[in-house]
Design a protein around this motif. Structure first.
Motif, mmCIF file in Angstrom:
data_model
loop_
_atom_site.group_PDB
_atom_site.id
_atom_site.type_symbol
_atom_site.label_atom_id
_atom_site.label_comp_id
_atom_site.label_asym_id
_atom_site.label_seq_id
_atom_site.Cartn_x
_atom_site.Cartn_y
_atom_site.Cartn_z
ATOM 1 N N ASP A 63 113.759 45.089 4.703
ATOM 2 C CA ASP A 63 112.651 46.027 4.530
ATOM 3 C C ASP A 63 111.544 45.416 3.679
ATOM 4 N N TYR A 114 122.877 54.570 7.088
ATOM 5 C CA TYR A 114 123.300 53.216 7.451
ATOM 6 C C TYR A 114 124.497 53.258 8.397
ATOM 7 N N SER A 130 124.848 51.466 12.078
ATOM 8 C CA SER A 130 126.010 50.694 12.499
ATOM 9 C C SER A 130 126.570 51.195 13.827
ATOM 10 N N ILE A 144 125.405 44.621 9.855
ATOM 11 C CA ILE A 144 124.449 44.780 8.750
ATOM 12 C C ILE A 144 124.428 46.229 8.259
ATOM 13 N N GLY A 145 124.398 47.178 9.201
ATOM 14 C CA GLY A 145 124.385 48.587 8.817
ATOM 15 C C GLY A 145 125.642 48.993 8.080
ATOM 16 N N SER A 174 125.681 47.438 4.514
ATOM 17 C CA SER A 174 124.725 48.101 3.628
ATOM 18 C C SER A 174 125.224 49.483 3.208
ATOM 19 N N ASN A 227 119.742 46.259 1.854
ATOM 20 C CA ASN A 227 119.808 46.004 3.297
ATOM 21 C C ASN A 227 119.327 44.597 3.624
ATOM 22 N N THR A 256 123.425 44.232 14.268
ATOM 23 C CA THR A 256 122.955 45.462 13.625
ATOM 24 C C THR A 256 124.119 46.280 13.101
ATOM 25 N N LYS A 261 122.053 58.419 2.485
ATOM 26 C CA LYS A 261 121.774 57.046 2.893
ATOM 27 C C LYS A 261 123.026 56.355 3.418
ATOM 28 N N GLN A 267 125.639 51.930 -0.966
ATOM 29 C CA GLN A 267 124.695 53.015 -1.231
ATOM 30 C C GLN A 267 125.346 54.085 -2.105
#
Length: 711
Positions: free
Chosen positions: A590, A312, A316, A295-296, A299, A586, A292, A308, A303
């Motif tokens: 989603d 994210y 993270s 990925i966070g 991403s 992401n 996670t 945002k 942005q």
């Protein structure tokens, strides 16, 4: 004042504040609602300080609550190190958020309801923190989710806010189902839900019907189900999809949700159940958190919305905390949770001030040049950004160093590299991403736009240092320079509510209030309370600083090129576009989850799901699989559905014939017969005396005849 009296009074103040602010019309309270709420919050902070002085060791008090036969559940308060630090942290962050909100929402017609929701939010979170058992915690857990729904969808006239609120509510309900099942299973396993009793009770019995599993496996199963609630609440893979959309609410509310309330509730829950987390379950939890975190962070790099990026970023950082709980480093994780609350709240409030300055514009590509126009906000942001990156002289440096050492010690056991090394590797990648996106945001929002990135770096750095030097020089020379009427006084007088909140949180993001040494986390009073011990690796600070320098150079030049491409109308192509789309969306998690559930729930064809995977997620490498699924759906499922529908159609025609010829005719004849009888009987009561007399005569004659011939 006893401990339970203090806690109950504190909770009641917030509950009364909610009732008053929510129940009274906004026109009556107006702008005073914010100050009323702030006073309640300040009283709560005072209560939290007194709680520390009242409790010197673990404190537990409970009352009988529910009796169902031999089963009893208690309601009570558990106060220990975890409770005390979280109890004060939630309310301290709440003060700065409410102070910031007074100006941010001063023109909102529903401002009193907003502060009412904040009071209910704080009440719910504090109730969760002091809960002595899992059932009580689950009730407040749900109430926290409900409050987040209210705040995320506060501006309900915006469709995006409504959609985001519903999304957060639904995703968290999915996690809560797992959490509730885990609570039930744990009760079957231990016959108790009290945090103090669970660990000891696990050693003596097993779950009915689960005899085929070992006791450790049963314990792991309970932990995994409870962790399902954490995955949703703390936005872990793959249920992190709701958190970026939660930015639709007011920015101060976002700061509270991200810093010290809803999303950290899952971390707090893991801390409560940490004694029952086995090494195997811990590795799964740590791996989920590490994935996670990567990925966070990835991403966040792509942005353009200022909020945002921070959303994210929160995902993270939460992943890092979940990983810390997974490896058993409870003290270091709570330390980072505390420092994260201050610098993340500061970053969100900085973002709110920037958005307000740009008249609610949130696209960072349209910003820039704020380094001179809003110097206080810039310096506050700079300190908070340095803290989240983990640079020296910040609180984030201390907490990150303690966590990084714990991660390396976990994966590098007795100088042997194990499969667990994947955890510190992923966290190291996440640390690089953190520095990358924070530098990118700093450049896009505050620095001036120049064409030459080298000149831009040199010039901006030079002006920044000159500004800092000039500011301190003016403050130091305030008494000597009579023409300026005292620089300190003027500086303080010119600070707005925004700047006071931001600078206060920025100061709390420095090392001063956590440790006397800016370079040694071992001297932190926080870790001493949690008895944190770990192996220290001297090369970690050097490696972390090297990662920062690499991220600085790459991010600065990449951001400069990105800004220039934006103004020239250029778009990324080739591999750059692939990475951009993956990060911006992401990894399409989603879209995949929402579309998949939509198709399943609404009964749409499987081929549409395969087309979704084929076109939006797989980038063509699942095209053959999509065609195969489409063919199977066309030749197999469609054929069955067609035949079934034809059969149902013929059956419906037969049913219609039966209904019209038999059922309808029978019902109509019966009803018409009853109607005729009623019409004839109705004539008896038309009010004509002669009919009444005739009826009496007929009845008398009938009675006489019956008496003669029968009786």
């Amino acid at each position: 004042m006893t401990t339970e009296t203090l806690i109950i009074l504190n909770l009641m103040f917030y509950l009364i504040g909610f009732a008053v602010l929510f129940g009274i019309k906004p026109s009556i309270l107006g702008e005073f609602s914010g100050w009323i709420s702030l006073v309640i919050n300040i009283l709560g902070v005072i209560f939290s300080f007194n709680l520390k002085t009242l409790v010197f060791e673990d404190y537990l008090i409970h009352y009988n609550w529910i009796d169902i036969g031999s089963t009893k559940f208690n309601y009570g308060f558990l106060v220990n190190n975890q409770t005390i630090f979280m109890y004060g942290l939630v309310q301290t962050i709440g003060v700065f958020v409410q102070l910031f909100s007074i100006k941010y929402l001063k023109n909102d017609p529903r401002i009193s309801k907003y502060f009412g929701f904040l009071n209910l939010f704080l009440f719910s979170m504090l109730g969760l923190v002091v809960s002595s058992n899992l059932l009580q915690m689950f009730i407040f857990w749900e109430l926290v989710g409900f409050c987040s729904f209210l705040l995320i969808g506060f501006w309900y006239h915006k469709k995006s806010a409504n959609d985001a609120a519903r999304k957060a509510f639904i995703v968290n309900r999915i996690g809560d189902v797992f959490f509730l099942v885990g609570i039930m299973m744990l009760y079957l396993l231990t016959n108790t839900l009290e945090f103090f009793e669970i660990t000891e009770a696990l050693q003596y019995k097993s779950m009915p019907g689960f005899d085929f599993m070992s006791l450790n496996a049963q314990r792991d199963l309970c932990v995994f189900f409870i962790f399902g609630g954490v995955v949703a609440k703390s936005a872990q893979f793959p249920l992190q999809i709701w958190l970026p959309d939660a930015m639709q609410g007011p920015t101060p509310a976002s700061a509270l949700i991200h810093a010290a309330t809803m999303v950290v509730a899952g971390i707090f829950l893991l801390g409560r159940i940490s004694p029952i987390i086995t090494p195997d379950a811990g590795f799964v939890i740590a791996l989920t958190g590490a994935i996670t975190s990567v990925i966070g962070g990835f991403s966040a790099i792509f942005q353009n919305d200022i909020k945002k990026v921070l959303a994210y970023s929160t995902i993270s950082q939460l992943g890092m905390m979940v990983a810390g709980m997974g490896i058993g480093s409870v003290g270091a994780t709570f330390f980072h949770l505390t420092t994260h609350a201050f610098f993340k709240a500061g970053l969100f409030l900085c973002a709110g001030a920037v958005i307000d300055y740009f008249h609610h514009e949130q696209d960072m590509r349209k910003m820039g040049n704020l380094i001179r126009k809003t110097p206080a906000i810039f310096y506050g942001y700079l300190i908070c950004a340095a803290s989240i990156i983990g640079l020296p002289f910040t609180s984030g440096y201390l907490s990150k160093e303690s966590l990084l050492n714990a991660f390396v010690a976990y994966g590098w056991s007795e100088n042997l590299v194990t499969y667990k090394i994947i955890i510190p590797i992923l966290i190291g990648i996440s640390a690089f991403f953190t520095a990358f996106y924070m530098i990118r945001q700093l450049v896009m929002v505050f620095f001036e736009r120049q064409e030459n990135p080298v000149e831009k770096m040199i010039d901006s750095t030079k002006r920044t240092m000159e500004g800092v030097y000039k500011t301190f020089q003016d403050l130091l020379n305030a008494d000597e320079d009579n023409t300026k009427e005292g620089s300190i006084v003027l500086f303080l007088q010119n600070l707005s509510v925004f700047e006071v909140s931001i600078l206060s949180l920025s100061f709390a993001s420095l090392w001063l209030i956590f440790s006397p040494s800016p370079f040694s986390y071992h001297e932190s009073w926080f870790l001493e309370n949690f008895k944190h011990q770990t192996i220290e690796f001297n090369w970690i600070p050097i490696s972390a600083f090297g990662i920062f320098l690499m991220a600085l150079l790459i991010s600065y030049n990449t951001t400069s090129s990105e800004i220039r491409a934006y103004y020239l109308g250029e778009k990324p192509e080739g591999a750059k576009r692939t990475f951009y789309l993956l990060g911006y969306h992401n990894f399409y998690i989603d879209k995949f989850l929402s579309k998949t559930f939509e198709r399943i729930i609404l009964g749409k064809p499987i081929a549409q799901i395969s087309r979704l995977i084929e076109t939006e997620i797989s980038f063509y490498y699942l095209k053959g699989l999509g065609n195969l699924i489409h063919s199977f759906e066309k030749k197999g499922i469609d054929s069955v559905v067609t035949k079934l529908s034809n059969g149902l159609l013929q059956f419906s025609k037969f049913s219609l014939l039966i209904e019209q010829t038999i059922i309808d005719n029978t019902v109509l004849k019966v009803s018409s017969g009853i109607k005729n009888i009623g019409d004839k009987l109705r004539r008896v009561q038309e009010g004509k005396m002669q009919l009444y007399i005739l009826s009496m005569v007929i009845i008398l004659v009938t009675i006489m005849l019956l008496k003669i011939f029968i009786f």
